[in-house]
Design a protein around this motif. Sequence first.
Motif, PDB file in Angstrom:
ATOM      1  N   PHE A   1      10.248  99.985  66.363  1.00  0.00           N
ATOM      2  CA  PHE A   1       9.003  99.480  66.095  1.00  0.00           C
ATOM      3  C   PHE A   1       8.554  98.735  65.066  1.00  0.00           C
ATOM      4  O   PHE A   1       9.840  98.302  63.912  1.00  0.00           O
ATOM      5  CB  PHE A   1       8.357 101.215  65.497  1.00  0.00           C
ATOM      6  N   PRO A   2       7.141  98.055  64.489  1.00  0.00           N
ATOM      7  CA  PRO A   2       7.261  97.090  63.994  1.00  0.00           C
ATOM      8  C   PRO A   2       7.601  97.303  62.417  1.00  0.00           C
ATOM      9  O   PRO A   2       7.663  98.480  61.706  1.00  0.00           O
ATOM     10  CB  PRO A   2       5.451  96.710  63.423  1.00  0.00           C
ATOM     11  N   CYS A   3       8.560  96.453  61.776  1.00  0.00           N
ATOM     12  CA  CYS A   3       8.594  96.856  60.605  1.00  0.00           C
ATOM     13  C   CYS A   3      10.397  97.470  60.164  1.00  0.00           C
ATOM     14  O   CYS A   3      10.200  98.364  59.649  1.00  0.00           O
ATOM     15  CB  CYS A   3       7.697  97.208  59.110  1.00  0.00           C
TER      16      CYS A   3
ATOM     17  N   LEU B   1      13.333  97.149  59.874  1.00  0.00           N
ATOM     18  CA  LEU B   1      13.931  96.744  59.250  1.00  0.00           C
ATOM     19  C   LEU B   1      13.835  97.640  58.091  1.00  0.00           C
ATOM     20  O   LEU B   1      14.933  97.596  56.912  1.00  0.00           O
ATOM     21  CB  LEU B   1      14.078  95.542  59.367  1.00  0.00           C
TER      22      LEU B   1
ATOM     23  N   ALA C   1      14.266  88.196  56.053  1.00  0.00           N
ATOM     24  CA  ALA C   1      12.916  88.373  56.351  1.00  0.00           C
ATOM     25  C   ALA C   1      13.058  86.347  56.960  1.00  0.00           C
ATOM     26  O   ALA C   1      12.067  86.596  58.000  1.00  0.00           O
ATOM     27  CB  ALA C   1      12.091  87.875  54.570  1.00  0.00           C
TER      28      ALA C   1
ATOM     29  N   ALA D   1      13.165  87.225  60.863  1.00  0.00           N
ATOM     30  CA  ALA D   1      11.488  87.245  61.110  1.00  0.00           C
ATOM     31  C   ALA D   1      10.750  86.186  61.978  1.00  0.00           C
ATOM     32  O   ALA D   1       9.732  85.807  62.392  1.00  0.00           O
ATOM     33  CB  ALA D   1      10.921  88.627  60.342  1.00  0.00           C
ATOM     34  N   ARG D   2      11.150  85.193  60.259  1.00  0.00           N
ATOM     35  CA  ARG D   2       9.933  83.868  60.757  1.00  0.00           C
ATOM     36  C   ARG D   2      10.476  82.853  61.992  1.00  0.00           C
ATOM     37  O   ARG D   2       9.561  82.793  62.016  1.00  0.00           O
ATOM     38  CB  ARG D   2      10.308  83.620  59.073  1.00  0.00           C
TER      39      ARG D   2
ATOM     40  N   GLY E   1       9.356  85.324  64.935  1.00  0.00           N
ATOM     41  CA  GLY E   1       8.203  85.754  64.468  1.00  0.00           C
ATOM     42  C   GLY E   1       7.586  87.132  64.764  1.00  0.00           C
ATOM     43  O   GLY E   1       6.335  87.437  65.266  1.00  0.00           O
ATOM     44  N   SER E   2       8.756  87.971  65.010  1.00  0.00           N
ATOM     45  CA  SER E   2       8.415  89.601  64.813  1.00  0.00           C
ATOM     46  C   SER E   2       9.218  90.105  63.744  1.00  0.00           C
ATOM     47  O   SER E   2      10.269  89.286  63.483  1.00  0.00           O
ATOM     48  CB  SER E   2       8.870  89.829  65.564  1.00  0.00           C
ATOM     49  N   CYS E   3       9.160  91.382  63.753  1.00  0.00           N
ATOM     50  CA  CYS E   3       9.439  92.643  62.418  1.00  0.00           C
ATOM     51  C   CYS E   3       9.936  93.451  62.418  1.00  0.00           C
ATOM     52  O   CYS E   3      10.104  94.717  62.285  1.00  0.00           O
ATOM     53  CB  CYS E   3       9.056  92.070  60.934  1.00  0.00           C
TER      54      CYS E   3
ATOM     55  N   PHE F   1      15.677  80.479  54.321  1.00  0.00           N
ATOM     56  CA  PHE F   1      13.627  80.526  54.033  1.00  0.00           C
ATOM     57  C   PHE F   1      13.788  79.098  53.940  1.00  0.00           C
ATOM     58  O   PHE F   1      12.287  78.580  54.686  1.00  0.00           O
ATOM     59  CB  PHE F   1      13.605  81.826  52.880  1.00  0.00           C
TER      60      PHE F   1
ATOM     61  N   LEU G   1      10.840  76.920  56.133  1.00  0.00           N
ATOM     62  CA  LEU G   1       9.702  76.722  55.694  1.00  0.00           C
ATOM     63  C   LEU G   1       8.854  75.302  56.052  1.00  0.00           C
ATOM     64  O   LEU G   1       7.865  74.670  55.824  1.00  0.00           O
ATOM     65  CB  LEU G   1       9.350  76.829  54.322  1.00  0.00           C
TER      66      LEU G   1
END
Lengths: 663, 303, 214
Positions: free
Chosen positions: B92-94, B96, B145, B148-149, B152-154, B298, B302
């Motif tokens: 499910f979302p998040c 993690l 994270a 995830a970036r 594009g999903s978490c 990260f 960016l």
Amino acid sequence: MILSLISLAALMLGGVLVVLTKGAPVWSARAGVASAVAGCVCGCIAGFQALVGGRTESLEIPWSVPGGALHLALDPLSAVFLIPITGLGALCAIYGAAYFQGHRDAKGVALSWFHYNLLVASMIGVVLARNALLFLVAWETMALASFFLVSFEHGKATVRTAGWIYLIACHLGTAFLLALFAILGERAGSLDFAAMAQSGAALPASVSRWAFVLALLGFGTKAGYIPVHVWLPEAHPAAPSHVSALMSGVMIKTGIYGLLRMLACLGAPAPWWGWCLLGTGLVSGILGVLFALAQHDIKRLLAYHSVENIGIITIGLGVGCIGLSYGAQGVAVLGFAGALLHVLNHAVFKGLLFLGAGAVLHGAGTGDIDHLGGLLKRMPVTGVTFLIGSAAICGLPPLNGFVSEFLIYLGAFQGVASSPGVVVAACVAAIAGLALIGGLAAACFTKAFGVIFLGEPRSEHAVHPHPASRGMRVPMLALAAVCVLIGLSAPVVAPGLANAVAGAMNTPPGAARAGLNAAVSPLAWVVGVSAAGLALILVLAALRKRLLAARTVGAAGTWDCGYVRPTARMQYTASSFAQPVLDVFPLARGTRYRQVQPAGVLPAPVSFSTETKDLFRNRFYEPFFKRTAEVLSWFRRAQHGRVQLYVLYLALALIVLLVFGLK
Amino acid sequence: MNVLSLTTLLLPFVCAPALLGIINKTKAFFAGRKGVPVLQAYFELWKLLHKGAVYSRTTTWVFRAGPMIGLACVMLAAALAPFGGVRSAIAFPCDLILFAYLFGVMRFVTVLAALDTGSSFEGMGASREVAFSALAEPALLVGLAAVARLTGSCSLSDMFQGLSLGTYLHAGPVLVLVGGALLIVFLTENARIPVDDPNTHLELTMIHEVMVLDHSGPDFAFILYGAALKLWVLGSLLIHVVAPVRTGHAGLDIAAALCAMAGLGVLVGIIESCMARLRLVRVPRLLMGAVVLSALAFVLLLR
Amino acid sequence: MNTSIDIIMLVLIVTNLLLLGFSQLKSCIRTVACQGIALGVLSLLVNEDGFTVWSVVMSGVVIGLKGVIFPRLLLGALRETNARHEVEPYIGHMASTLAGFAALAASAWLCSRLPAFPGRVTPLVAPVAFFMVFVGLFVIVSRKKAISQILGYLVMENGMYVFGVVILREMPLLVDLAVLLDAFAAVLVMGVAVYHINRAFDHMDVDQLDTLKG
């Protein structure tokens, strides 16, 4: 609205009754407790109605004070704060009645109920007031009532010092608020919050900038942001435990409430506000928990933890504000929702922990963690509820602390996965900060629970503690149940906050509702997984029972590596437990070591102790106030204590004014 | 839940103890010994499950509940983690965050069970464990994270399905950095060299082992099995980031992931054969390095 | 090509952070040696004409000097001096690593403000060059031992070299040679100085030299 008015009236009447009947202290105290509970229950019901219904009810009566009006209103945002104030207020009153049972100073106890009722009433007043003047009156009443409660044991010098530090901090904070309301009121032409909010949209950036800084400082002093937190670790341990619970659980949240209310009056937030809040939150959160780790007094430890939790709330607000100013609506909703839910959750578990600490203090007679140990066997109810509170404050699933942190994480990860650059940087900072705070909080509460309740008693104090009486146990059990309940009903609780979140963001509730509905499915999964976990634990327990049924189960001493005479004094203490963590973070190093080394063939008794004072108090405030006192002591020369001289000053001043006027 | 998910759900429960065997076999090879059988961990579990138990008189129910709650948590985490690019049974979302916090619960109960014995050795281990894990947690979450970036999903399943060997072409450095950070977290959380030595016999220098000194019988079996599962689950995260083989055929992907797991076991064995453990004061620096690696990944994303 | 340059940049970043985190002088010297080798490979990679004789010779010289000779010299000096082989920082290792990360963020921000460089190969190069200069400065300022100061100087120089190699590709040879010569002289002089400081005072802590004044 009617109910909340009844609640206010009950509290005030109860207070008056306490004073009137102070000749019969026992009855007076009973009257105080009964009216506090009755008032709080009414207020709590009113809060739930407003939060669920989403309506705003208001009442306005003219007031003869210039600029003032008796303008009260109850909207969902106020309700989020009203519910913990009244809920915890009632439970703490019940606990306090049992806590004070058989106290020597019966008259003092009775009078303390007057202050208690006044404190709860003034907190309700703060969240209901819609006029700056009325707000300030309630705010100051709150400060004074809590000052008297903090100085309840005014016979002790430490308590008196704590009281004075608290009073001074409160008034410095209020000074900022006065300036803030003066600026906003002048712009709006009225001291009414509604008028301020209306004129807020048109505020020039130069004004709103300063207004924000003033609000952050003024309300931040009450909330306990680092570095204006110094009063917190002094005042909370000094107060009686049920008062500490109330102050730490809900009173400091009025600072958060004020900040939110004023943010709505300042127009659209500038991006740097969000960064400022996020930074403040991270600093308060991380330093708060580090200072907490270094403490050996249980109530001081909990007080520093309030700083940490205020930090978490502010991280949520920061993420929310940044989301709002960069147009990431979903991130903003989840950030604010997490912060608001954490306000509620922190009230529950911090209240619980302070009540537990009070039971330990009451039972064992000392709050020094290093002198306790093995209390779980001797005070089972206190132990189990304290464990639940500890797990909740560490943000462990499936308890309530996890739910609010999960919402903030959810917002941050949503920002990370699908937002432009700047928002992502903020979200990652929030994620890293929350993870670090979570890890350190776990270190802190395994230390607190482990050293107080597990192992063997480290001193005589902990061998035969009085168990907590029923009046003390019931509130603790109730709060522990709420911890579990909010955790397990998270998918229902979170969308229930939609109206309040919309109020905090100053937007129509539709967006908030949509944002929170997105969180329902993950929360439902979390609850499902937790339920599966409980089932799994039961299965494993059954398996273990079955396996052990046919085998021998022995009892022996703890493995001691072959040493034949272990004593309880050899156990790991709180200071030794915290030392590796504190070594990693030299920022928190303000620890003083005092030791007597063993010497000679037959060494005399040796000792070792550590003490960690507040870094900011030691390095900043004390030198600052000392220097100020030195400078100002020059004026003392003009003060001799002789009436004649004072009369001369008066006359001179009048003559000078006269000359000045005639010119 | 389809057959594939069910297979990947059951895989860790069945195979996890074998990973320990591979590590030990590699270490034995480097030491020039024959070594214990690869399946030794299974034998030990079987033996422990059929033993009685001895409890310290100091302990309370906290000590008895610790191993059960710990095992339940890591089993749930295993159900959350995908394997070989197949969606996990629970996604499910998040998820993690829940994944990371389940390990938090496991640590919490293990540490409390250790403190419940009143032994200073166990207190020492507990205090080190909480100190190091407080730093490992940000490294893990920031590293995840970054993934995830990138994808594009978490949700763990979506994140790792979004990675493939092709990701190396446009974001190779990110994967390498996150992989490095996760390797450090993996070694720390599983109490391997260079953070902790699973083979040491000196209580003063242990971290994880010393916390479970007083457990015996089925309780200890739960702890050993939980540790093996944790090794497997965190290892599967690592191989998903470092070696995301996606052929398009689920069976092949799972086989490749199994090979990668075995390779990870060999790698850990090599690390343990070639390195000594770090001095305790240096461990935080290593973990800080992991945090910085995650954060660097990260920064690269960016730009 | 850009991915390989990015990977070299990554190696440079990580070696810098390691330099800040290591507490043994020996490991620090080796880290700087790795950095030198990475720079040699970099000068080979950025050459647009492919592998010409000159480029190969040039990178061979860079690797030889920065990757082998300088570290050898420094390790030799370390062996000669019987002092403790610890870095002895004024600022702790953890704080240094964090400061390094902050320096990276600062240089990224700085470069986003600067006008684009004409010959910029990948967006990562300019920040890394700045970052290396910052780290070099930081090491010089925050460490006690003279050898650390030499290392800091080398890292700064490496940063300049990254700039030179990538941005001034038109006249690389001249710049390279000048820079290398400069560095060589400097390392030699400082190496000798360290040796003599140690001989004269039995230690090589620069902060204790102030007792000589007056």
